[in-house]
Scaffold this active site. Structure first.
Site, short mmCIF file in Angstrom:
data_model
loop_
_atom_site.label_atom_id
_atom_site.label_comp_id
_atom_site.label_asym_id
_atom_site.label_seq_id
_atom_site.Cartn_x
_atom_site.Cartn_y
_atom_site.Cartn_z
N LYS A 29 37.77 33.96 39.25
CA LYS A 29 37.30 35.08 38.41
C LYS A 29 37.37 34.79 36.91
O LYS A 29 36.54 34.07 36.38
CB LYS A 29 38.04 36.36 38.77
CG LYS A 29 37.69 36.85 40.20
CD LYS A 29 37.98 38.31 40.41
CE LYS A 29 37.91 38.73 41.86
NZ LYS A 29 36.63 39.21 42.32
N TYR A 51 44.00 40.59 50.04
CA TYR A 51 42.72 39.90 50.28
C TYR A 51 42.76 38.54 49.59
O TYR A 51 43.21 38.43 48.44
CB TYR A 51 41.58 40.74 49.70
CG TYR A 51 40.22 40.09 49.82
CD1 TYR A 51 39.59 39.94 51.06
CD2 TYR A 51 39.54 39.63 48.69
CE1 TYR A 51 38.34 39.35 51.17
CE2 TYR A 51 38.28 39.03 48.80
CZ TYR A 51 37.70 38.90 50.03
OH TYR A 51 36.46 38.30 50.14
N ASP A 94 48.27 34.12 44.86
CA ASP A 94 46.83 34.21 44.70
C ASP A 94 46.60 35.02 43.41
O ASP A 94 46.70 36.24 43.41
CB ASP A 94 46.20 34.90 45.92
CG ASP A 94 44.69 35.09 45.77
OD1 ASP A 94 44.19 34.96 44.65
OD2 ASP A 94 44.05 35.38 46.79
C1 LIG Z 1 42.90 38.18 45.21
C2 LIG Z 1 41.62 37.49 45.57
N1 LIG Z 1 41.67 36.26 46.11
C3 LIG Z 1 40.56 35.58 46.44
C4 LIG Z 1 39.32 36.14 46.24
C5 LIG Z 1 38.08 35.38 46.63
O1 LIG Z 1 37.42 34.93 45.48
P1 LIG Z 1 35.84 34.61 45.59
O2 LIG Z 1 35.13 35.89 45.80
O3 LIG Z 1 35.54 33.97 44.25
O4 LIG Z 1 35.68 33.65 46.72
C6 LIG Z 1 39.21 37.43 45.69
C7 LIG Z 1 37.90 38.04 45.48
O5 LIG Z 1 37.75 39.19 45.12
C8 LIG Z 1 40.39 38.13 45.35
O6 LIG Z 1 40.36 39.37 44.85
#
Ligand SMILES: Cc1ncc(COP(=O)(O)O)c(C=O)c1O
Length: 449
Positions: free
Chosen positions: A276, A147, A248
């Site tokens: 985060k 994700y 990521d």
């Molecule tokens: C691995 C990863 N990338 C990107 C995101 C997206 O971040 P945001 O919710 O701050 O847009 C998340 C959100 O949980 C995530 O777990």
């Protein structure tokens, strides 16, 4: 214990009221999954939160991960208060931007330059744009079950979508995760830990591929570490073809180590994305990378914009947080030790209750699943677990004063102590006993699982 109805009466009323004006009654879809009601919280401090009904909980959700220092960490709160008195946003440069960027360059292995935005999704979007502009190619490889936020076009084949059949060749058909999406045809979906599949994809279509994007430890679709040699293969294939390797690190960043998963795994990507925990609860995100990878920003091929980019309140929080992460010599050792004790305790409680709980830990990352393989290699294998039993486990924990995400991720913070651990394990023993009582027809776990 109050009846469940009474225990959550104010949260339930708040949700009913919210539904009249707020679409679905929750501000992010994941919260709707909480049972028996989406909990409404009044306040939090350290490892604990209190809901509108006055119930206190050990918090293992921690804002979906950002609160590595717990709720209201004193130095972060003080830094934000101090900045609030000097201005909340400027539309001009301020001192904290460069101070924060210097810290990222110091602690993140791949970082020679960085840029800021507000959410993880936006930062992923920025990284992909940089990769496309830098390579002049359009396609991005992502892995089934990973994700990367809610933006088009990476919101395909995410957790919650069906997995491709085992015999399907790579690239897999992208499965959109929501209506209203565009752009799935620019994504090539591969399988995590499938080096041969990725190699074949590069052999066939390498010249189209701008980047390979991944969660370096796959957190969202089950906690799945890269198999030995897999990331090395991705590094080799991307380097040989001129594509970028993008980590990521929105979940792993600052949580696995101050330098994120890349520090722990010893693989340096071209770009990495953070969100985060970077600002310990305030909304800030970043893309960090080598000067060569970030070149499209420097020469103007990519225009990076955003009203709140590196907002001073968030920058103040991030600087204060990173100084704690890197300043306390045993910060990560303590976090890991807490998670190891929690993992061991959960495994023992599950054994005692006769529940086939799979306890997966990677440093301070922890997830549990009811049934399915102990160590899945890929998203498709995680779908064998019993979602109903997992949701029930989370609900039974909530009734006993511990909040865990319905899909059984366990976040922890530097403020979680022995008392939290004992309370959590006591709750788990009783909650797992309740899960074990689920009628066999409700269970989807194979008999030998
Ligand atoms: C691995 C990863 N990338 C990107 C995101 C997206 O971040 P945001 O919710 O701050 O847009 C998340 C959100 O949980 C995530 O777990």
């Amino acid at each position: 214990m109050a009846s469940v109805e009474n225990r959550y009466a104010r949260s339930a009323r708040r949700h009913e009221r919210a539904k009249k004006s707020l679409a679905t009654g929750v501000a992010t879809a994941m919260r709707a999954a909480q049972r028996p009601v989406p909990l409404a919280l009044d306040h939090g401090r350290g490892s604990r939160v209190v809901d509108l009904d006055g119930n206190e909980y050990v918090d293992h959700v921690l804002g979906f991960g950002p609160l590595l220092l717990g709720h209201c960490p004193p130095t972060v709160t003080a830094a934000v208060h101090a900045q609030l008195d000097r201005g909340s946003t400027f539309g001009a440069q301020h001192e904290l931007e460069a101070e924060l960027a210097e810290r990222l360059v110091e602690v993140i292995p791949c970082a020679e330059l960085c840029c800021f935005s507000t959410t993880g999704s936006e930062a992923v979007h920025t990284a992909l744009r940089i990769a496309r502009a830098g390579t002049g190619r359009r396609k991005v490889v992502k892995f089934q079950g990973h994700y990367h936020g809610w933006v088009d076009p990476v919101l395909v084949s995410t957790p919650g979508t069906p997995a491709a059949a085992a015999a399907d060749p790579v690239p897999l058909d992208p499965v959109p995760a929501t209506g209203g999406q565009l752009g799935a045809d620019e994504v090539l979906v591969a399988r995590w830990n499938d080096a041969a599949g990725l190699e074949a994809l590069f052999a066939a279509r390498g010249e189209e591929i701008a980047a390979v994007l991944m969660e370096p430890v796959a957190c969202n679709g089950g906690l799945i570490e890269p198999l030995p040699g897999f990331l090395e293969k991705v590094r080799e294939l991307t380097a040989a073809s001129g594509a970028l390797m993008i980590f990521d690190e929105v979940v792993t960043g600052f949580r696995m180590a101050v330098g994120g998963a890349q520090e722990v795994l010893g693989i340096t990507p071209d770009l990495a994305v953070y969100g985060k925990a970077i600002a310990a609860g305030l909304p800030l995100s970043a893309v960090a990378g080598s000067e060569a990878a970030m070149a499209p920003l420097l020469d103007g091929r990519v225009a990076h914009v955003g009203t709140f980019n590196c907002n001073p309140l968030c920058a103040a929080a991030a600087i204060a947080a990173i100084d704690v992460y890197r300043g306390e010599p045993d910060f990560y050792a303590r976090l890991d030790a807490h998670m190891a004790a929690l993992a061991d305790g959960l495994a023992s409680a599950a054994d005692a209750a006769g529940v086939p709980l799979r306890v997966r830990r990677s440093g301070s990352l922890l997830q549990t699943a009811v049934g399915g393989p102990a160590t899945p290699r890929e998203y498709a294998e995680t779908l064998a677990s019993d979602r109903e039993a997992e949701a029930r486990f989370s609900e039974e924990m909530l009734n006993r004063g511990v909040i865990v995400l319905p899909r059984n991720w366990w976040f922890s913070s530097a403020t979680h102590d022995e008392a939290d651990l004992q309370l959590t394990l006591q709750a788990a023993a009783a909650a797992l006993a309740a899960v074990a009582e689920l009628a066999p027809r409700e269970r989807k776990v194979p008999a030998d699982a």
